[in-house]
Design a protein around this motif. Structure first.
Motif, short mmCIF file in Angstrom:
data_model
loop_
_atom_site.label_atom_id
_atom_site.label_comp_id
_atom_site.label_asym_id
_atom_site.label_seq_id
_atom_site.Cartn_x
_atom_site.Cartn_y
_atom_site.Cartn_z
N VAL A 1 5.89 3.87 4.68
CA VAL A 1 4.71 3.14 4.23
C VAL A 1 4.56 3.36 2.73
O VAL A 1 4.54 4.50 2.26
CB VAL A 1 3.45 3.63 4.98
N GLY A 2 4.44 2.30 1.97
CA GLY A 2 4.34 2.41 0.52
C GLY A 2 3.08 3.13 0.08
O GLY A 2 1.98 2.82 0.54
N MET A 3 3.23 4.10 -0.81
CA MET A 3 2.11 4.87 -1.36
C MET A 3 2.40 5.18 -2.82
O MET A 3 3.56 5.16 -3.25
CB MET A 3 1.94 6.21 -0.61
N SER B 1 -0.27 -3.11 -6.86
CA SER B 1 0.53 -2.60 -7.97
C SER B 1 1.61 -3.61 -8.33
O SER B 1 1.81 -4.60 -7.61
CB SER B 1 1.19 -1.27 -7.59
N GLY B 2 2.30 -3.34 -9.42
CA GLY B 2 3.36 -4.24 -9.85
C GLY B 2 4.53 -4.29 -8.90
O GLY B 2 5.34 -5.23 -8.95
N HIS B 3 4.65 -3.28 -8.01
CA HIS B 3 5.72 -3.29 -7.03
C HIS B 3 5.19 -3.39 -5.60
O HIS B 3 5.75 -2.81 -4.68
CB HIS B 3 6.64 -2.07 -7.19
N LEU C 1 0.08 -0.69 -2.01
CA LEU C 1 0.31 0.72 -1.69
C LEU C 1 -0.91 1.27 -0.96
O LEU C 1 -2.05 0.91 -1.27
CB LEU C 1 0.55 1.53 -2.96
N VAL C 2 -0.69 2.17 -0.01
CA VAL C 2 -1.78 2.79 0.73
C VAL C 2 -2.29 4.01 -0.02
O VAL C 2 -1.51 4.88 -0.43
CB VAL C 2 -1.32 3.20 2.15
N LEU C 3 -3.61 4.09 -0.18
CA LEU C 3 -4.23 5.27 -0.78
C LEU C 3 -4.70 6.25 0.28
O LEU C 3 -4.55 7.45 0.14
CB LEU C 3 -5.43 4.85 -1.64
N GLU C 4 -5.31 5.72 1.35
CA GLU C 4 -5.91 6.60 2.35
C GLU C 4 -6.17 5.80 3.63
O GLU C 4 -6.37 4.58 3.59
CB GLU C 4 -7.23 7.18 1.82
N LEU D 1 3.27 11.80 7.05
CA LEU D 1 3.52 10.90 8.18
C LEU D 1 3.75 9.47 7.70
O LEU D 1 4.64 8.77 8.20
CB LEU D 1 2.35 10.95 9.17
N LEU D 2 2.96 9.04 6.74
CA LEU D 2 3.12 7.69 6.20
C LEU D 2 4.47 7.55 5.49
O LEU D 2 5.16 6.54 5.64
CB LEU D 2 1.98 7.37 5.24
N ALA D 3 4.84 8.58 4.74
CA ALA D 3 6.13 8.56 4.05
C ALA D 3 7.29 8.50 5.05
O ALA D 3 8.28 7.80 4.83
CB ALA D 3 6.27 9.78 3.15
N ARG D 4 7.14 9.26 6.13
CA ARG D 4 8.19 9.29 7.16
C ARG D 4 8.44 7.91 7.76
O ARG D 4 9.58 7.57 8.11
CB ARG D 4 7.78 10.28 8.26
#
Length: 304
Positions: free
Chosen positions: A115-117, A255-257, A260-263, A109-112
């Protein structure tokens, strides 16, 4: 209001603080163990019953705060749905809790929603192991059991060979897992963002103890107050909204870019964040409920 706090243990820090904060603002509160609840599932007279020490009662609340542990997600969300059927307000609704607890579904869902992960892979077939390792850029990489909580079931593989052995071991145990990129730039630290509504009201940086890569406080990590960037705040709020959660602990990593979401956690603990920031998080939750309950219950029912 009459507020029910759905928690299996009234002595837990988070539960106690919510009771204190609600009572300080003049609300009647009751801590309810969801496993002691049972339901009359009818359209004409929906009800949740509760039996404790041999005494049966029908639970009637204006609002509930779900503190449903991962081990009782299925039954706990069923009880919460029954409250929703009876038009009881819940700060987090059952469908949102269920989707956030399903780690694979949550990542998808986050990827859709872009959302950066960290790069993440998932597969069933044994002959896909090499591809999974390649997807995430090779070792070191992280293997996460889908049912893991508080850092348990999250393992670091230092080499491709170790990663292959770990993946195959989990597959032999018929355990579902994700393979994820290891973010070296983070230096063993992540950030817990506490989201209420459309705001991050507090944030703490958690740092892993020496020799450990997991920063969870339950694993011996330490926490301190941290200032977020506007991008980090926006990311945390967006991740919570994608899950449909009005109350969430969003774990992000630098992160260097970019962040990012972990959870995304639907029942974030209060002890670590209150101690690290000195903020009255429990009071902010009750204040939000007071305002939001006027918008009506069941904001998400039937939407996922």
């Amino acid at each position: 209001m009459k507020i029910g706090i759905l928690s299996r243990n009234a002595k837990l820090y988070s539960t106690r603080r919510l009771v204190e904060a609600a009572q300080a603002r003049g609300h009647d509160t009751k801590v309810v163990d969801v496993l002691r609840c049972y339901m009359n599932i009818t359209s004409s007279k929906p009800a949740v019953y509760y039996k404790s020490r041999g005494v049966k009662e029908v639970l009637k609340f204006d609002a509930v705060i779900p503190r449903i542990g991962a081990s009782v997600t299925t039954y706990g969300t069923a009880v919460l749905r029954q409250f929703e059927v009876g038009n009881v307000y819940s700060v987090n609704e059952s469908v949102a809790i269920a989707r956030s607890r399903d780690k694979l579904r949550a990542h998808q869902l986050l990827a859709r929603k872009h959302v950066g992960m960290p790069i993440t892979g998932y597969a069933n077939r044994a002959d896909a192991t090499e591809d999974l390792i390649e997807f995430v850029g090779g070792a070191p990489l992280v293997v996460k059991v889908l049912s893991s909580t508080q850092g348990k079931g999250v393992l670091l593989a230092a080499t491709d060979k170790a990663a292959e052995s770990l993946i195959n071991a989990f597959r032999d145990l018929q355990t579902d897992f994700l393979v994820q990129e290891f973010i070296k730039d983070a230096g063993g630290a992540d950030i817990r963002c506490f989201v209420i509504g459309d705001k991050v009201i507090a944030a703490m940086q958690r740092t892993a103890k020496e020799g450990e890569f997991r920063s969870n406080l339950h694993m011996g990590g330490t926490a301190k107050l941290i200032k977020l960037t506007p991008a980090e705040r926006a990311l945390a709020v967006k991740a919570a909204k994608v899950m449909g959660l009005d109350l969430a602990g969003v774990d992000i990593i630098r992160s260097g870019h970019g962040p990012l979401v972990l959870e995304v956690n639907s029942s974030p603990g209060l002890e670590g964040i209150e101690n690290a920031t000195g903020k009255d998080i429990a009071g902010a939750i009750i204040e939000y409920i007071e305002k939001d309950v006027k918008n009506g219950p069941n904001k998400l029912v039937g939407k996922g």
